[in-house]
Motif scaffolding. Structure first.
Motif, PDB file in Angstrom:
ATOM      1  N   ARG A 172      39.624  38.204  30.550  1.00  0.00           N
ATOM      2  CA  ARG A 172      39.016  39.542  30.557  1.00  0.00           C
ATOM      3  C   ARG A 172      38.387  39.751  32.010  1.00  0.00           C
ATOM      4  O   ARG A 172      38.819  40.725  32.672  1.00  0.00           O
ATOM      5  CB  ARG A 172      37.834  39.664  29.512  1.00  0.00           C
ATOM      6  CG  ARG A 172      38.329  39.899  28.153  1.00  0.00           C
ATOM      7  CD  ARG A 172      37.225  40.385  27.552  1.00  0.00           C
ATOM      8  NE  ARG A 172      37.622  40.780  26.057  1.00  0.00           N
ATOM      9  CZ  ARG A 172      37.259  40.612  24.808  1.00  0.00           C
ATOM     10  NH1 ARG A 172      35.926  40.084  24.808  1.00  0.00           N
ATOM     11  NH2 ARG A 172      37.564  40.902  23.746  1.00  0.00           N
ATOM     12  N   HIS A 173      37.743  38.763  32.588  1.00  0.00           N
ATOM     13  CA  HIS A 173      37.223  38.948  33.991  1.00  0.00           C
ATOM     14  C   HIS A 173      38.468  39.156  35.076  1.00  0.00           C
ATOM     15  O   HIS A 173      38.322  39.962  35.626  1.00  0.00           O
ATOM     16  CB  HIS A 173      36.401  37.683  34.209  1.00  0.00           C
ATOM     17  CG  HIS A 173      36.033  37.815  35.709  1.00  0.00           C
ATOM     18  ND1 HIS A 173      34.760  38.410  36.028  1.00  0.00           N
ATOM     19  CD2 HIS A 173      36.830  37.433  36.854  1.00  0.00           C
ATOM     20  CE1 HIS A 173      34.826  38.568  37.613  1.00  0.00           C
ATOM     21  NE2 HIS A 173      36.030  37.715  38.047  1.00  0.00           N
ATOM     22  N   TRP A 174      39.273  38.375  34.812  1.00  0.00           N
ATOM     23  CA  TRP A 174      40.433  38.120  35.663  1.00  0.00           C
ATOM     24  C   TRP A 174      41.292  39.535  35.664  1.00  0.00           C
ATOM     25  O   TRP A 174      41.625  40.002  36.756  1.00  0.00           O
ATOM     26  CB  TRP A 174      41.423  37.000  35.429  1.00  0.00           C
ATOM     27  CG  TRP A 174      42.803  37.122  35.911  1.00  0.00           C
ATOM     28  CD1 TRP A 174      43.905  37.322  35.041  1.00  0.00           C
ATOM     29  CD2 TRP A 174      43.225  36.791  37.220  1.00  0.00           C
ATOM     30  NE1 TRP A 174      45.029  37.320  36.207  1.00  0.00           N
ATOM     31  CE2 TRP A 174      44.501  37.041  37.289  1.00  0.00           C
ATOM     32  CE3 TRP A 174      42.194  36.154  38.421  1.00  0.00           C
ATOM     33  CZ2 TRP A 174      45.295  36.548  38.579  1.00  0.00           C
ATOM     34  CZ3 TRP A 174      43.412  35.923  39.462  1.00  0.00           C
ATOM     35  CH2 TRP A 174      44.371  36.182  39.793  1.00  0.00           C
ATOM     36  N   SER A 179      40.131  42.393  35.282  1.00  0.00           N
ATOM     37  CA  SER A 179      39.228  43.555  35.744  1.00  0.00           C
ATOM     38  C   SER A 179      38.383  43.393  37.018  1.00  0.00           C
ATOM     39  O   SER A 179      37.511  43.781  37.408  1.00  0.00           O
ATOM     40  CB  SER A 179      38.200  44.032  34.707  1.00  0.00           C
ATOM     41  OG  SER A 179      37.514  42.761  34.506  1.00  0.00           O
ATOM     42  N   CYS A 180      39.001  42.272  37.843  1.00  0.00           N
ATOM     43  CA  CYS A 180      38.325  42.022  39.075  1.00  0.00           C
ATOM     44  C   CYS A 180      39.713  41.909  40.173  1.00  0.00           C
ATOM     45  O   CYS A 180      39.976  40.706  40.431  1.00  0.00           O
ATOM     46  CB  CYS A 180      37.541  40.462  39.039  1.00  0.00           C
ATOM     47  SG  CYS A 180      36.806  40.036  40.330  1.00  0.00           S
ATOM     48  N   PRO A 181      39.562  43.013  40.956  1.00  0.00           N
ATOM     49  CA  PRO A 181      40.577  43.119  41.835  1.00  0.00           C
ATOM     50  C   PRO A 181      40.496  42.086  42.913  1.00  0.00           C
ATOM     51  O   PRO A 181      41.337  41.239  43.508  1.00  0.00           O
ATOM     52  CB  PRO A 181      40.443  44.327  42.543  1.00  0.00           C
ATOM     53  CG  PRO A 181      40.183  45.194  41.400  1.00  0.00           C
ATOM     54  CD  PRO A 181      39.226  44.334  40.392  1.00  0.00           C
ATOM     55  N   PRO A 182      38.994  41.722  43.428  1.00  0.00           N
ATOM     56  CA  PRO A 182      39.072  40.664  44.456  1.00  0.00           C
ATOM     57  C   PRO A 182      39.346  39.107  43.888  1.00  0.00           C
ATOM     58  O   PRO A 182      39.925  38.420  44.716  1.00  0.00           O
ATOM     59  CB  PRO A 182      37.361  40.524  44.619  1.00  0.00           C
ATOM     60  CG  PRO A 182      36.779  41.928  44.032  1.00  0.00           C
ATOM     61  CD  PRO A 182      37.808  42.252  43.005  1.00  0.00           C
ATOM     62  N   CYS A 183      39.203  38.842  42.665  1.00  0.00           N
ATOM     63  CA  CYS A 183      40.093  37.599  42.315  1.00  0.00           C
ATOM     64  C   CYS A 183      41.604  37.622  42.409  1.00  0.00           C
ATOM     65  O   CYS A 183      42.037  36.477  42.997  1.00  0.00           O
ATOM     66  CB  CYS A 183      39.687  37.398  40.818  1.00  0.00           C
ATOM     67  SG  CYS A 183      38.042  36.465  40.368  1.00  0.00           S
ATOM     68  N   GLU A 184      41.971  38.619  42.130  1.00  0.00           N
ATOM     69  CA  GLU A 184      43.511  38.564  42.308  1.00  0.00           C
ATOM     70  C   GLU A 184      43.986  38.641  43.595  1.00  0.00           C
ATOM     71  O   GLU A 184      44.945  37.873  44.228  1.00  0.00           O
ATOM     72  CB  GLU A 184      44.158  39.986  41.323  1.00  0.00           C
ATOM     73  CG  GLU A 184      45.709  39.948  41.573  1.00  0.00           C
ATOM     74  CD  GLU A 184      46.253  40.772  40.780  1.00  0.00           C
ATOM     75  OE1 GLU A 184      45.537  41.524  40.143  1.00  0.00           O
ATOM     76  OE2 GLU A 184      47.587  40.845  40.852  1.00  0.00           O
ATOM     77  N   LEU A 213      38.886  31.728  43.492  1.00  0.00           N
ATOM     78  CA  LEU A 213      38.381  33.223  42.418  1.00  0.00           C
ATOM     79  C   LEU A 213      36.856  33.355  42.832  1.00  0.00           C
ATOM     80  O   LEU A 213      36.121  32.383  43.560  1.00  0.00           O
ATOM     81  CB  LEU A 213      38.686  32.969  41.181  1.00  0.00           C
ATOM     82  CG  LEU A 213      39.993  32.637  40.681  1.00  0.00           C
ATOM     83  CD1 LEU A 213      40.227  32.744  39.139  1.00  0.00           C
ATOM     84  CD2 LEU A 213      40.950  33.420  41.337  1.00  0.00           C
ATOM     85  N   CYS A 214      36.326  34.634  42.423  1.00  0.00           N
ATOM     86  CA  CYS A 214      34.976  34.754  42.760  1.00  0.00           C
ATOM     87  C   CYS A 214      33.857  33.976  41.951  1.00  0.00           C
ATOM     88  O   CYS A 214      34.466  33.093  41.099  1.00  0.00           O
ATOM     89  CB  CYS A 214      34.740  36.349  42.580  1.00  0.00           C
ATOM     90  SG  CYS A 214      34.599  36.801  40.636  1.00  0.00           S
ATOM     91  N   ALA A 215      32.917  33.941  42.369  1.00  0.00           N
ATOM     92  CA  ALA A 215      31.662  32.974  41.694  1.00  0.00           C
ATOM     93  C   ALA A 215      31.736  33.002  40.152  1.00  0.00           C
ATOM     94  O   ALA A 215      31.624  32.116  39.457  1.00  0.00           O
ATOM     95  CB  ALA A 215      30.358  33.254  42.510  1.00  0.00           C
ATOM     96  N   GLU A 216      31.907  34.293  39.655  1.00  0.00           N
ATOM     97  CA  GLU A 216      31.807  34.410  38.226  1.00  0.00           C
ATOM     98  C   GLU A 216      32.903  33.911  37.573  1.00  0.00           C
ATOM     99  O   GLU A 216      32.826  33.243  36.545  1.00  0.00           O
ATOM    100  CB  GLU A 216      31.618  36.140  38.079  1.00  0.00           C
ATOM    101  CG  GLU A 216      31.329  36.177  36.438  1.00  0.00           C
ATOM    102  CD  GLU A 216      31.116  37.754  36.231  1.00  0.00           C
ATOM    103  OE1 GLU A 216      31.112  38.721  37.006  1.00  0.00           O
ATOM    104  OE2 GLU A 216      31.395  38.099  34.818  1.00  0.00           O
ATOM    105  N   ALA A 217      33.964  34.073  38.083  1.00  0.00           N
ATOM    106  CA  ALA A 217      35.319  33.448  37.640  1.00  0.00           C
ATOM    107  C   ALA A 217      35.219  31.971  37.753  1.00  0.00           C
ATOM    108  O   ALA A 217      35.732  31.328  36.831  1.00  0.00           O
ATOM    109  CB  ALA A 217      36.628  33.953  38.435  1.00  0.00           C
ATOM    110  N   GLN A 218      34.772  31.490  38.687  1.00  0.00           N
ATOM    111  CA  GLN A 218      34.488  29.882  38.854  1.00  0.00           C
ATOM    112  C   GLN A 218      33.804  29.260  37.869  1.00  0.00           C
ATOM    113  O   GLN A 218      34.081  28.216  37.141  1.00  0.00           O
ATOM    114  CB  GLN A 218      33.985  29.632  40.241  1.00  0.00           C
ATOM    115  CG  GLN A 218      35.047  29.790  41.347  1.00  0.00           C
ATOM    116  CD  GLN A 218      34.434  29.350  42.820  1.00  0.00           C
ATOM    117  OE1 GLN A 218      33.776  28.279  42.808  1.00  0.00           O
ATOM    118  NE2 GLN A 218      34.795  30.319  43.846  1.00  0.00           N
TER     119      GLN A 218
HETATM  120 ZN   LIG Z   1      36.411  37.752  40.046  1.00  0.00          ZN
END
Ligand SMILES: [Zn+2]
Ligand SMILES: [Zn+2]
Ligand SMILES: [Zn+2]
Length: 164
Positions: free
Chosen positions: A78-80, A82-87, A96-101
């Motif tokens: 779900r995060h992935w 909806s998080c363009p910076p991660c992609e 990936l971003c801190a939340e994704a990590q």
């Molecule tokens: Zn992210």
């Protein structure tokens, strides 16, 4: 990404259950846990709510472990999606971003508890190694099988350029 839309936990839970043909008659009838094959006295297991004519059950020990495998995947997915910076980061092989990590760490912990092996990359079909997993160099990808969606993974970096 051509991934199907979001799935709720009930749907995704289902994908963790081994297919009917890999289970024993006892497991298919709900008399034994689908994961550890322990015998279940009537009324003691968790009903996995399958389709008519199939009654997979889990023991009380396996259920939270397997549910965590699915719910941590769902959270990361779900995060992935909806998080363009991660992609953007993943496309160039950056973390990936801190939340994704944080979610990746939870997912790996859940997979370890369930004794899951190294996942195979949907893109290059090579295993995602323990080192790559711990480095967070992977992303979730739900792909369509013959009849149902499957939870998958792919390497970040080059594998993402043609993985979806
Ligand atoms: Zn992210
Ligand atoms: Zn069990
Ligand atoms: Zn790969």
């Amino acid at each position: 990404m051509s991934a199907p839309e979001d799935h709720d936990l009930a749907d995704v839970q289902f994908f963790e259950i081994p297919p009917m043909h890999q289970l024993t008659a006892e497991q298919n009838s709900g008399a034994a846990c689908v994961w550890c094959a322990d015998h279940l006295a009537p009324g003691t297991g968790v009903d996995l709510q399958s389709s008519i004519g199939w009654a997979p059950y889990s023991c009380l020990a396996c259920y939270p472990i397997r549910t965590a495998v699915v719910s941590t995947y769902r959270d990361l997915y779900r995060h992935w999606t909806s998080c363009p910076p991660c992609e953007d980061a993943a496309l160039i092989g950056e973390p990936l971003c801190a939340e994704a990590q944080t979610q990746q760490t939870a997912l790996l912990r859940a997979r370890t508890a369930a004794h899951k092996g190294q996942p195979i990359c949907v893109s290059c079909h090579e295993p995602i190694t323990q080192h790559e997993l711990e480095a967070g160099a992977f992303a979730p990808l739900i792909w369509m099988g013959y009849s149902s969606p499957h939870r998958g993974f792919l390497h970040t970096g080059a594998c993402m350029w043609h993985g979806s």
